[in-house]
Structure formats: structure tokens, C-alpha cells
Enzyme design. Structure first.
Site: not given
Length: 139
Positions: A15-18, A20
Site C-alpha cells: 500500500t501507499d501512504a494513504m 491504498i
């Protein structure tokens, strides 16, 4: 058309920093689906390599529909979309298994080659594999 299924659980590193799923991971999961598809039809990559049949990627498409998130269980559906004399196009759909939501659709186009990357006519060099790939072909 028969679709073959593979499950993957999203880990935090996917996942990314969000929170997601990072977009390029879907391409990696297309490969996971393709690997399991080949295994399920009796032709895992290890067997293909022993028989000197390679499937280099020539093109990939990926259309994002909805975001997936950490800890989701994904259902990857894989099938043969098109078959040429020395190419195969695989189709993919990735769903959130719990909600049933479609997250991504895509394709990958592969040359069918020797280890020297020379095109092979699969129907001639391995009729059994050609038949397995075409028997469930998308109509």
C-alpha cells in the site's frame, strides 16, 4: 470461457501512504494469477522452461475501477483472451473477495518464444499445451 482463480491478501508493503494498494502491484498480481493459471492447467513455468518455451511480456493494460486496501483478500481471475500462432493474450479481473467489488481489469500479451527469443508456433512445438490454452478460449 473458463476463469481460473487465485487469492492474495494485501500486505502493508503493498500500500501507499494513504493505505491504498500501490498501482504497480496489480501488474505483479497479474503475474501471480498467470503463474497459478499455468500451474492449474498442468504447465507451470518450470515445466515450460524445461521444454524451452518462454512467454516474454510484450504489453500490459490495466484499468483501475476501485481502490483496494491493506488486509483485503483479493480474488484474481485469469483466462486466455486471445491466442495467435506465436502469441497469447491473458485477461485478468481482480476483485475484493469480501465485497465482490471489481477493482481492476487488465490484459498481458506474451510472445511464445525459444530461450533465444525466436517465435515458436505453439500448435506445432507443443500441441497439448496449445490445446489446453485454446479449449477455454474466450469466445
Amino acid at each position: 470461457m473458463k476463469k481460473y482463480e487465485t487469492e492474495i491478501r494485501v500486505i502493508y508493503a503493498d500500500t501507499d501512504a494513504m493505505g491504498i494498494i500501490y498501482h504497480t502491484n496489480y501488474i505483479k498480481w497479474f503475474e501471480a494469477g498467470r503463474n497459478e493459471f499455468l500451474r492449474q492447467i498442468g504447465y507451470p513455468y518450470a515445466r515450460l522452461e524445461k521444454e524451452e518455451i518462454w512467454l516474454p511480456v510484450a504489453a500490459v493494460t490495466c484499468e483501475y475501477k476501485k481502490p483496494g486496501r491493506y488486509d483485503d483478500v483479493l480474488l484474481i481471475q485469469t483466462w486466455v483472451k486471445e491466442m495467435g500462432a506465436a502469441t497469447v493474450v491473458m485477461g485478468y479481473e481482480i476483485f475484493n473477495k469480501e465485497s465482490g467489488e471489481l477493482l481492476v481489469i487488465g490484459t498481458s500479451k506474451h510472445g511464445i518464444t525459444s530461450p533465444e527469443l525466436k517465435p515458436l508456433r505453439l500448435k506445432k512445438v507443443n500441441p497439448a499445451l496449445y490445446q489446453r490454452l485454446t479449449e477455454d478460449l474466450e469466445k
